[in-house]
Design a protein around this motif. Sequence first.
Motif, PDB file in Angstrom:
ATOM      1  N   GLU A   6     -72.412  -7.582 -16.741  1.00 34.49           N
ATOM      2  CA  GLU A   6     -71.820  -6.653 -15.923  1.00 34.49           C
ATOM      3  C   GLU A   6     -70.331  -6.432 -15.708  1.00 34.49           C
ATOM      4  O   GLU A   6     -69.794  -5.444 -16.312  1.00 34.49           O
ATOM      5  N   ILE A   7     -70.026  -7.366 -15.449  1.00 33.87           N
ATOM      6  CA  ILE A   7     -68.492  -7.478 -15.468  1.00 33.87           C
ATOM      7  C   ILE A   7     -67.478  -7.574 -16.465  1.00 33.87           C
ATOM      8  O   ILE A   7     -66.506  -6.682 -16.909  1.00 33.87           O
ATOM      9  N   LEU A   8     -68.021  -8.503 -17.492  1.00 32.56           N
ATOM     10  CA  LEU A   8     -67.368  -8.638 -18.759  1.00 32.56           C
ATOM     11  C   LEU A   8     -67.128  -7.353 -19.489  1.00 32.56           C
ATOM     12  O   LEU A   8     -65.834  -7.139 -19.787  1.00 32.56           O
ATOM     13  N   PRO A   9     -67.974  -6.580 -19.764  1.00 31.56           N
ATOM     14  CA  PRO A   9     -67.778  -5.278 -20.461  1.00 31.56           C
ATOM     15  C   PRO A   9     -66.522  -4.436 -20.038  1.00 31.56           C
ATOM     16  O   PRO A   9     -66.113  -3.691 -20.745  1.00 31.56           O
ATOM     17  N   ASN A  10     -66.367  -4.523 -18.469  1.00 33.28           N
ATOM     18  CA  ASN A  10     -65.531  -3.620 -17.963  1.00 33.28           C
ATOM     19  C   ASN A  10     -64.069  -4.553 -17.847  1.00 33.28           C
ATOM     20  O   ASN A  10     -63.242  -3.835 -17.966  1.00 33.28           O
ATOM     21  N   VAL A  11     -64.096  -5.761 -17.951  1.00 33.58           N
ATOM     22  CA  VAL A  11     -62.671  -6.364 -18.271  1.00 33.58           C
ATOM     23  C   VAL A  11     -62.241  -6.457 -19.475  1.00 33.58           C
ATOM     24  O   VAL A  11     -61.001  -6.455 -19.518  1.00 33.58           O
ATOM     25  N   LEU A  12     -63.258  -6.730 -20.359  1.00 40.63           N
ATOM     26  CA  LEU A  12     -62.740  -6.861 -21.885  1.00 40.63           C
ATOM     27  C   LEU A  12     -61.919  -5.939 -22.339  1.00 40.63           C
ATOM     28  O   LEU A  12     -60.953  -6.396 -23.038  1.00 40.63           O
ATOM     29  N   PRO A  13     -62.017  -4.793 -22.067  1.00 42.14           N
ATOM     30  CA  PRO A  13     -60.937  -3.859 -22.849  1.00 42.14           C
ATOM     31  C   PRO A  13     -59.504  -4.275 -22.392  1.00 42.14           C
ATOM     32  O   PRO A  13     -58.762  -4.034 -23.210  1.00 42.14           O
ATOM     33  N   GLN A  14     -59.333  -4.417 -21.206  1.00 41.80           N
ATOM     34  CA  GLN A  14     -57.933  -4.351 -20.678  1.00 41.80           C
ATOM     35  C   GLN A  14     -57.497  -5.934 -21.176  1.00 41.80           C
ATOM     36  O   GLN A  14     -56.146  -5.923 -21.317  1.00 41.80           O
ATOM     37  N   ALA A  15     -58.264  -6.791 -21.016  1.00 42.74           N
ATOM     38  CA  ALA A  15     -57.958  -8.170 -21.688  1.00 42.74           C
ATOM     39  C   ALA A  15     -57.590  -8.007 -23.272  1.00 42.74           C
ATOM     40  O   ALA A  15     -56.648  -8.598 -23.444  1.00 42.74           O
ATOM     41  N   VAL A  16     -58.362  -7.258 -24.002  1.00 40.44           N
ATOM     42  CA  VAL A  16     -57.797  -7.075 -25.288  1.00 40.44           C
ATOM     43  C   VAL A  16     -56.584  -6.371 -25.321  1.00 40.44           C
ATOM     44  O   VAL A  16     -55.811  -6.896 -26.311  1.00 40.44           O
ATOM     45  N   VAL A  17     -56.065  -5.329 -24.688  1.00 40.78           N
ATOM     46  CA  VAL A  17     -54.661  -4.822 -24.702  1.00 40.78           C
ATOM     47  C   VAL A  17     -53.751  -5.986 -24.297  1.00 40.78           C
ATOM     48  O   VAL A  17     -52.733  -5.981 -25.033  1.00 40.78           O
ATOM     49  N   VAL A  18     -54.164  -6.620 -23.338  1.00 37.05           N
ATOM     50  CA  VAL A  18     -53.210  -7.863 -22.958  1.00 37.05           C
ATOM     51  C   VAL A  18     -52.981  -8.564 -24.160  1.00 37.05           C
ATOM     52  O   VAL A  18     -51.899  -9.088 -24.536  1.00 37.05           O
ATOM     53  N   LEU A  19     -54.142  -8.950 -24.961  1.00 34.87           N
ATOM     54  CA  LEU A  19     -54.128  -9.711 -26.053  1.00 34.87           C
ATOM     55  C   LEU A  19     -53.254  -9.388 -26.970  1.00 34.87           C
ATOM     56  O   LEU A  19     -52.458 -10.218 -27.617  1.00 34.87           O
ATOM     57  N   MET A  20     -53.115  -8.122 -27.396  1.00 34.66           N
ATOM     58  CA  MET A  20     -52.434  -7.492 -28.529  1.00 34.66           C
ATOM     59  C   MET A  20     -50.842  -7.809 -27.970  1.00 34.66           C
ATOM     60  O   MET A  20     -50.093  -8.411 -28.965  1.00 34.66           O
ATOM     61  N   THR A  21     -50.563  -7.550 -26.926  1.00 35.08           N
ATOM     62  CA  THR A  21     -49.269  -7.618 -26.501  1.00 35.08           C
ATOM     63  C   THR A  21     -48.722  -9.200 -26.617  1.00 35.08           C
ATOM     64  O   THR A  21     -47.614  -9.475 -26.785  1.00 35.08           O
TER      65      THR A  21
END
Lengths: 249, 246, 273
Positions: free
Chosen positions: C184-199
């Motif tokens: 439930e939580i991970l799919p909502n956190v993942l997009p933001q985390a991936v954006v941070v990953l790129m930076t």
Amino acid sequence: MDHMLELRDICAYYGDKQVLFDVDLVIGKHRTLGLVGESGSGRSTLARVVTGLLKKSTGTVVFDGEVQGAKRSAEFYRRVQMVFQNPDASLNPKHRIGTILTDGMVIQGVSRADAMVRCRELITRMDLPEDTLERYPRSFSGGQKQRIALARALCTDPDFVILDEPTSALDVSVQRRMLDLIKEIREERGLTILFISHDLGVIRDICDDIAVLRHGVLQETGESAAFFASPKTDYGRELLKAVPRIEYE
Amino acid sequence: MGSDLLTIKHLNLYSREGSHLVKDVSLSIGHGETLGIVGESGSGKTLTLKAIIGLLPTGIRETCEEKKIEGKCAMIFQSPLTSLDPLYPVFRQLVDVVEYRQGVSRPEAQKIAEGWLQKLSLPEDLAEEDRYPGELSGGQCQRVLIALALATKPDVLLCDEPTTALDVTVQKQVIDLLKDLQKELGFAMIFVTHNLAVASQLCERLAVMRHGEIIEEGRKADVLKHPAHAYTKELVDSVLSVPEVD
Amino acid sequence: MKNSDRKMKPSLKIGLFLMGILILLAITAPLIAKYDPYAQDLPSALQAPSAAHPFGTDQLGRDILSRVLYAARVDLSIMVLAEIAPFVIGVLLGMCAGYFGGKTDWIISLAIDTFIAFPYYLLVIVVAFATGAGIRGIFITFMLVGWLLYARVAKGMSASLRTQEWVDAARLQGFSDLRIIVKEILPNVLPQAVVVLMTDMAGLLVMIVTLGYLGIGISAPTPDWGTMIAEGQTMMTTAWWISVIPGVMVVLTGIALSFIGDGLADLWREDGF
């Protein structure tokens, strides 16, 4: 009369702040109890105590004759379900409706295929579009989302449903339809309902019994008809007087 | 009616994507009159109000044949807590508005502001011991907002669901307060709400909006007793009644 | 509405295109490069770009094009590999801290605050000296500090998601905490985390290059953009290509990653994030 739910001496806390004070309440089987109160009255907290979501509480919760411990059983979660107030927050935005509805059944041991069949029946029953199961929550209106939330609550075939302001975020005409739907389903399935609302008009429309809560203290309980004829307490009277009525002249 | 304070003719609003949000809305209101605009979400009632006072969100395109506003407008909003500056004590906000808008000296503004506290049944010790919006209840904040709006001595008070976020008992107090103040000060009022019952208690005339259009407008008694439009009838029927208490 | 229905922002397209080319070049380096990146050819040292050596040669006569391509293999793969563990650990710890709150949050937050207090580059240099210059130092250092950023992002998001009604609804369905966090939580956190990953990857690349430049990262003769820049800096006026070409590669990678990050953020913001 047989009781579905019995609460004895319920106290609840948020941090150090006490928000419920010795609440005693019973709900008879196949009855709908309206829990009324203004903001800060503790009405949603009481629902969280009943469902075991709020851990910091004391007192006894008896469900269908069984005293509930701190950890509720899987059977309890099958028999007790809840619909929340905010249609935008009650469905996980990242899951398709099909997943949201079937996951609960799958965990109860129903096969995914059977669960899908039951979902389709429920979707049709709720007058939701046919492709609902394949879609994501954001593409639905507030009223539709609340019907989906109701469908999710009914998936596990519960006996007791807590409805926390299920219509407050909806437009009045949509609210009317939702209330009618709830009433029909209640008859079909013989549900016992705890209906939380701040709106006395809604309570009067749907409830058999009423309980008035203020600042965490239960003010009065009784049959809904008796309350609307003559409230027992000053606060009940004040609440009833404050309801805006149409003035034709 | 005699001289109209505010006249809007054929107001149209479009979104950036080109959808027609408000269609051909015409309104007028005279001195001391009250008009209720009733509609459900997405009916365009709030946008109409914002177009009148010039607070349209960016990206909304506006066309209007005639927009005549004589006199001052003030507005109160739905959410009392987010409409007040949280880092600014409320009484000082009130004194500042009085000083600035009425062009009086600071001590005089102080005195006038104290008068408003009394008029709105706000705790009068606010003048001595000022508090931040977060330290007041929702109902008190809404009263402060009403005071702020009325301190500008408006001819027209625009209200956007000012009682929706309040508890019923507080809502009743605010409605009664607005009624009394209007009687006393004589401002005209446009009251936007989704709650037909609230509108009926405050307004002489009602306009029903749906999908951006005014589908029915008239005297309260006519609209409520003999709704011409099926949707108005549906709205009236949707109000869940409760019996009167003595 | 499906993902494909939404329009990709130009920044995302440019970023993906650029990054695609860079990765393709790195993978196919053995096919494209005409010379052995290690092969010295002193007679043809310091040649300006020409048909034989499109990007010229360095002071040892090594072909810059070949070295830059092989360096892409080294630098880009370290960049990606060194991010994997911190990303996974950071997101998981952050979600646990945010979701459970209380003592779990206290312990994880204490760890975050402790590691954040270390001066980043100083730590890198200390570890590099302790373990010897090279790739290992980069991995160890980044393992220590890289997860902080993800933990903080995931913690903040999970803490606010925890109070959402759909999380309560999931509990009422009888789901375990682990399942709620993962499904439930991970799919909502993942997009933001991936954006941070790129930076963060862009930042890590700069760190790898900087360490190489300082001589405590990837050590010669392994081709690496940082060491290449360092080797050429004394000859900037006479043989600019030795430093400038790898420098351009670093900049291009950085631009590609930030464009992807921005583009993804835009795409997911329309989604309600």
